[in-house]
Design a protein around this motif. Sequence first.
Motif, short mmCIF file in Angstrom:
data_model
loop_
_atom_site.label_atom_id
_atom_site.label_comp_id
_atom_site.label_asym_id
_atom_site.label_seq_id
_atom_site.Cartn_x
_atom_site.Cartn_y
_atom_site.Cartn_z
N ASN A 1 5.02 13.97 1.58
CA ASN A 1 4.74 12.58 1.25
C ASN A 1 5.71 11.67 2.00
O ASN A 1 6.90 11.98 2.09
N ILE A 2 5.19 10.55 2.52
CA ILE A 2 6.05 9.60 3.21
C ILE A 2 5.57 8.20 2.89
O ILE A 2 4.36 7.94 2.80
N SER B 1 9.18 1.04 2.12
CA SER B 1 9.35 -0.14 1.29
C SER B 1 10.49 -0.96 1.89
O SER B 1 11.63 -0.48 1.96
N GLU B 2 10.13 -2.15 2.34
CA GLU B 2 11.08 -3.02 3.03
C GLU B 2 11.68 -2.26 4.22
O GLU B 2 10.98 -1.84 5.12
N ASN B 3 12.99 -2.04 4.23
CA ASN B 3 13.59 -1.37 5.40
C ASN B 3 13.94 0.10 5.10
O ASN B 3 14.77 0.69 5.77
N LYS B 4 13.29 0.70 4.09
CA LYS B 4 13.57 2.08 3.71
C LYS B 4 12.31 2.93 3.85
O LYS B 4 11.24 2.57 3.37
N ILE B 5 12.47 4.07 4.51
CA ILE B 5 11.42 5.08 4.56
C ILE B 5 11.83 6.23 3.64
O ILE B 5 12.96 6.73 3.73
N SER B 6 10.94 6.63 2.77
CA SER B 6 11.21 7.74 1.85
C SER B 6 10.32 8.93 2.23
O SER B 6 9.10 8.78 2.39
#
Length: 358
Positions: free
Chosen positions: A308-309, A312-317
């Motif tokens: 899963n990727i 959100s804003e400047n963050k990639i999880s």
Amino acid sequence: QNDLPQILADSKNKLEQLNAIFQFVKSKVKWNGEFGKYTDVGVKKAYAEGVGNVAEINLMLISMLRKAGLNSNPVLISTRNHGISLFPTSKGFNYVIAAVELNDQLFLLDATEEYSSPNVLPIRDINWRGRMIKGDNTSDWVNLIPAKPSEENTIMQITIDEEGIIEGMQRSNYKDAYALNYRNKFSKLKEQTIIEKVEGESDDIEIDHFKIINKDNIYKPIVEMFKFSSEDLIDVIGDKMYFKPLFFDAITENPFKLEKRGYPIDFEVPTGAKNMISISIPDGYSVEFLPESIAVALPNNYGFYKFNISVSENKISVYSSFIMNTVIYPIEYYPEIKEFYKTLVNKNLEQVVLKKEL
């Protein structure tokens, strides 16, 4: 027998007694590397001299456990290099370990292995099933395969700067067989040697502030932590950056290349690996492309992979989970596992694309 009161002095219950005796035997008598289901020099001499074969060490363990009031019995097994014993014959077994029935659980022990713990046997022992010989002259088959997967769980935090240079922190947690293997591989090495080996396996990173927790406490998972940096994990081309979202933890090669396979696949133990990654992208950049999330499974619940990727804003999880529930994977499903790994590798090789905003 005379040593038992001192060995058990700090034990508050039967499980603590089991662990105390197990640790004592491992430290008292070193394994000479000899297999066997019979003693060579005898238990008393092995105890006095501090060295013995498999039978002497594990029969000594069983004797001490029984003296402490624990229900312990020998388990005859055939090691992995000796084949599988389909029937309980004397020639079918070449090794003996200990079993303890306690609190409606069966604990398997092998005191020849320095970093083993109850129900975490060395790989040489894990060969389908063994035969437990009870005190009333009856015997039963015992499953040697672990009931739950060994786990390797990793958390990573990464920051990318405007030049494509990354700095990060990784924390990995190793349980059961993974912890046993880690201790066997690294526990006797100096820290700098371990760092060099980890850097060599991870490619393109420089490690700093390296730390291992629970290296000598076999009853807890191994925790490995380090900070790292790299100038080589991001490709900067024009106004874009390209990188694999799992970075150096990506699986990039399919181990199954044959068109056909003539024998089952042996995974040694059930395994699980999880990765959780948080990536901070540089100011002035936005995400142009993310790989799609997927979930794929093998037949009969033999295993699965999930990726899963999200952003959100400047963050990639990023989250990935790999589970192999079986030890012996049947050859009739070889095409499925080959395709499974192909899908997994292709997904791990896909790249995130960042674009510089105008």
